[in-house]
Scaffold this active site. Structure first.
Site, mmCIF file in Angstrom:
data_model
loop_
_atom_site.group_PDB
_atom_site.id
_atom_site.type_symbol
_atom_site.label_atom_id
_atom_site.label_comp_id
_atom_site.label_asym_id
_atom_site.label_seq_id
_atom_site.Cartn_x
_atom_site.Cartn_y
_atom_site.Cartn_z
ATOM 1 N N ASN A 209 28.114 51.926 17.611
ATOM 2 C CA ASN A 209 26.923 51.107 17.836
ATOM 3 C C ASN A 209 27.349 49.659 18.028
ATOM 4 O OD1 ASN A 209 27.052 49.772 15.212
ATOM 5 N ND2 ASN A 209 26.669 51.829 14.427
ATOM 6 N N ASP A 277 24.761 57.409 12.257
ATOM 7 C CA ASP A 277 24.015 58.427 11.507
ATOM 8 C C ASP A 277 24.614 59.807 11.685
ATOM 9 O OD1 ASP A 277 22.020 56.767 10.364
ATOM 10 O OD2 ASP A 277 21.186 56.509 12.387
ATOM 11 N N LYS A 287 41.944 66.085 24.074
ATOM 12 C CA LYS A 287 40.944 65.406 24.907
ATOM 13 C C LYS A 287 40.135 66.445 25.694
ATOM 14 C CE LYS A 287 40.435 62.068 28.604
ATOM 15 N NZ LYS A 287 41.099 61.319 29.657
ATOM 16 N N PRO A 305 27.458 61.219 5.819
ATOM 17 C CA PRO A 305 27.008 60.897 4.455
ATOM 18 C C PRO A 305 26.318 59.538 4.458
ATOM 19 C CG PRO A 305 29.386 60.634 4.639
ATOM 20 C CD PRO A 305 28.922 61.256 5.924
ATOM 21 N N ASP A 306 25.288 59.384 3.644
ATOM 22 C CA ASP A 306 24.626 58.082 3.509
ATOM 23 C C ASP A 306 25.315 57.325 2.376
ATOM 24 O OD1 ASP A 306 22.848 55.940 2.794
ATOM 25 O OD2 ASP A 306 21.378 56.912 4.097
ATOM 26 N N ILE A 307 26.081 56.317 2.743
ATOM 27 C CA ILE A 307 26.924 55.608 1.769
ATOM 28 C C ILE A 307 26.065 54.824 0.788
ATOM 29 C CG2 ILE A 307 28.765 53.875 1.568
ATOM 30 C CD1 ILE A 307 29.311 54.836 4.650
ATOM 31 N N PHE A 325 20.652 47.059 4.110
ATOM 32 C CA PHE A 325 20.062 46.377 5.267
ATOM 33 C C PHE A 325 19.202 47.378 6.025
ATOM 34 C CE2 PHE A 325 21.557 42.094 6.307
ATOM 35 C CZ PHE A 325 22.444 41.896 5.260
ATOM 36 N N LYS A 339 12.436 52.701 3.137
ATOM 37 C CA LYS A 339 13.887 52.929 3.025
ATOM 38 C C LYS A 339 14.401 52.555 1.634
ATOM 39 C CE LYS A 339 15.735 52.556 7.139
ATOM 40 N NZ LYS A 339 16.292 51.949 8.349
ATOM 41 N N LYS A 343 16.331 55.421 -0.380
ATOM 42 C CA LYS A 343 17.765 55.307 -0.650
ATOM 43 C C LYS A 343 18.037 54.948 -2.106
ATOM 44 C CE LYS A 343 18.978 54.527 4.049
ATOM 45 N NZ LYS A 343 20.183 54.702 4.842
HETATM 46 O O1 C5P Z 1 18.991 54.651 7.462
HETATM 47 P P1 C5P Z 1 19.509 53.369 8.026
HETATM 48 O O2 C5P Z 1 20.776 53.545 8.795
HETATM 49 O O3 C5P Z 1 18.489 52.568 8.785
HETATM 50 O O4 C5P Z 1 19.838 52.490 6.735
HETATM 51 C C1 C5P Z 1 20.463 51.273 6.804
HETATM 52 C C2 C5P Z 1 21.143 50.945 5.508
HETATM 53 O O5 C5P Z 1 21.804 52.080 4.975
HETATM 54 C C3 C5P Z 1 22.237 49.910 5.700
HETATM 55 O O6 C5P Z 1 22.372 49.203 4.485
HETATM 56 C C4 C5P Z 1 23.469 50.768 5.960
HETATM 57 O O7 C5P Z 1 24.653 50.094 5.640
HETATM 58 C C5 C5P Z 1 23.214 51.952 5.046
HETATM 59 N N1 C5P Z 1 23.747 53.221 5.523
HETATM 60 C C6 C5P Z 1 24.818 53.790 4.883
HETATM 61 N N2 C5P Z 1 25.285 55.009 5.293
HETATM 62 C C7 C5P Z 1 24.718 55.660 6.331
HETATM 63 C C8 C5P Z 1 23.621 55.085 7.001
HETATM 64 C C9 C5P Z 1 23.170 53.861 6.592
HETATM 65 O O8 C5P Z 1 25.342 53.189 3.955
HETATM 66 N N3 C5P Z 1 25.199 56.832 6.699
#
Ligand code: C5P
Length: 406
Positions: A209, A277, A287, A305-307, A325, A339, A343
């Site tokens: 991105n 995501d 390749k 994974p959502d960190i 953020f 959010k 989260k």
């Molecule tokens: O769900 P979204 O991507 O909009 O959420 C944004 C927030 O979640 C940011 O703080 C981003 O650093 C964190 N995030 C994360 N891991 C992911 C997706 C988002 O830590 N896989």
């Protein structure tokens, strides 16, 4: 208050040197002691006699003075100070500082110092905006040099623009902010994530991105300047590693996740990375070949994974303060509020990215801080301004007797 703080003021040769006399007076009024080093050119604008009278100390001018060097060498001058302030900082002294030149007492002291340096640039607008100066300033920022100003306005040379030295009271405010903040997070641990992640499609291609890492890197620098032991976990970014910060470079979301989780527990985590995501569901060791007229019609993706959620849900290892953020293009605050709850973090810094590259990669950001207490709208400011403001908020939240998430 600056009681008992020792400022080593380096005065270089610009017309704004006359304002340094007022700066000495204001600093001393606040209880600081001021010792001055003057360049040869500075002595053309203000006299060592005035500087010495106002600082009630000798004005140090000569690298090879037998008396100065035996009384007080350049190393001792830089050691016996809590902060070095360069005001005015001419284009010439900034260039010397950036390049490590030391051909007089002022530049030698600046190279020899083990203390932080605050520079107040002062020069003609063309000199300030010249690519050489821009590169020097950016290099100095990477070395950890702080800046006060310059400001915009009419100049002594008759032109108008950016390059005027910040007023003495603004420089004093910056010095007070430095001493007020430094050490407020001493003994604290922080994690900051920054930049994009790259998710490999095959060994050559990836999904990513637009994140530049500017905001996350600035936050890591600001938190570290408050004294926190800071780990920056960053995806690929052109931003240089901030001075004084430990940096782990990763590529993928899974690597970022693992680096962060392995570093818990900490006191505060700021997730500023724009994590992808999704990632391609299958590893491709080779390749993928392009066959003309037969484009890849499907790329199977799986969720990363959502960190942020993982850090906020880390149980006993959960930081006292978890900050995320929310980059949104519409209904910014409503999405950020949702959010925040989903989260499980304490603060969400929501920003409008509907203008695309203005925020991604740009220097400015307009933040709405969403917490359980409601929404705080910050004025649009530079990314380093946002970082400073957030660092101050973190200092307050983690100060003794405070509920961190309040
Ligand atoms: O769900 P979204 O991507 O909009 O959420 C944004 C927030 O979640 C940011 O703080 C981003 O650093 C964190 N995030 C994360 N891991 C992911 C997706 C988002 O830590 N896989």
């Amino acid at each position: 208050m600056l009681r008992n703080k020792r400022i080593l003021l380096v005065i270089s040769g610009g017309i704004a040197a006359y304002k340094s006399l007022e700066l000495i007076r204001l600093l001393r009024e606040r209880g600081a002691s001021v010792r001055c080093v003057m360049t040869e050119a500075a002595c053309e604008f203000v006299t060592p006699l005035s500087v010495s009278a106002l600082s009630e100390d000798k004005a140090y001018c000569d690298l090879f003075s037998l008396t100065d060097e035996s009384e007080m060498g350049h190393i001792r001058l830089s050691r016996e100070a809590d902060l070095l302030v360069v005001a005015p900082a001419t284009a010439n002294i900034l260039a010397k500082m950036a390049g490590g030149t030391c051909d007089d007492l002022a530049s030698t002291v600046l190279l020899a110092t083990d203390k932080d340096v605050l520079a107040a640039p002062a020069m003609n607008v063309r000199m300030w905006t010249h690519p050489a100066t821009t590169a020097n300033v950016s290099r100095l920022r990477n070395h950890g040099v702080r800046f006060a100003g310059p400001t915009e306005g009419p100049m002594a040379c008759g032109e108008f623009g950016e390059g005027r030295m910040a007023e003495p009271d603004q420089i004093v405010a910056e010095i007070e902010r430095y001493f007020g903040r430094s050490g407020l997070l001493a003994g604290r641990q922080a994690i900051v994530t920054s930049g994009p992640t790259h998710e490999a499609i095959d060994p050559v291609r990836y999904i990513a991105n637009r994140s530049s890492g500017k905001q996350g890197h600035a936050i890591a620098a600001a938190i570290s300047q408050c004294g926190a032991d800071t780990l920056l976990v960053t995806g690929p970014s052109l931003e240089p590693d901030p001075a004084g910060v430990k940096v782990v470079h990763i590529e993928s979301a899974r690597e970022m996740h693992d680096a962060c989780v392995a570093h818990l527990p900490v006191d505060v985590a700021v997730c500023a990375a724009a994590v992808a995501d999704w990632r391609p569901a299958h590893d491709q060791p080779q390749k993928i070949k392009k066959t003309s007229g037969n484009p890849l019609s499907q790329l199977e993706l799986t969720e990363n994974p959502d960190i942020l959620a993982a850090i906020a849900g880390a149980g006993e290892k959960r930081p006292k303060l978890v900050i995320g953020f929310a980059a949104e293009t519409e209904d910014i605050v409503a999405h950020a509020t949702e959010k925040l709850a989903r989260k499980g973090c304490d603060w969400m810094l929501a920003n409008d990215v509907s203008c695309g590259t203005d925020t991604f990669g740009g220097d400015f950001n307009e933040i709405h801080l969403v917490s359980k207490n409601g929404v705080e709208n910050w004025p649009a400011m530079s990314k380093s301004g946002v970082a400073d403001q957030l660092a101050s908020r973190i200092c307050n939240a983690l100060s003794p007797g405070q509920d961190a998430a309040e």
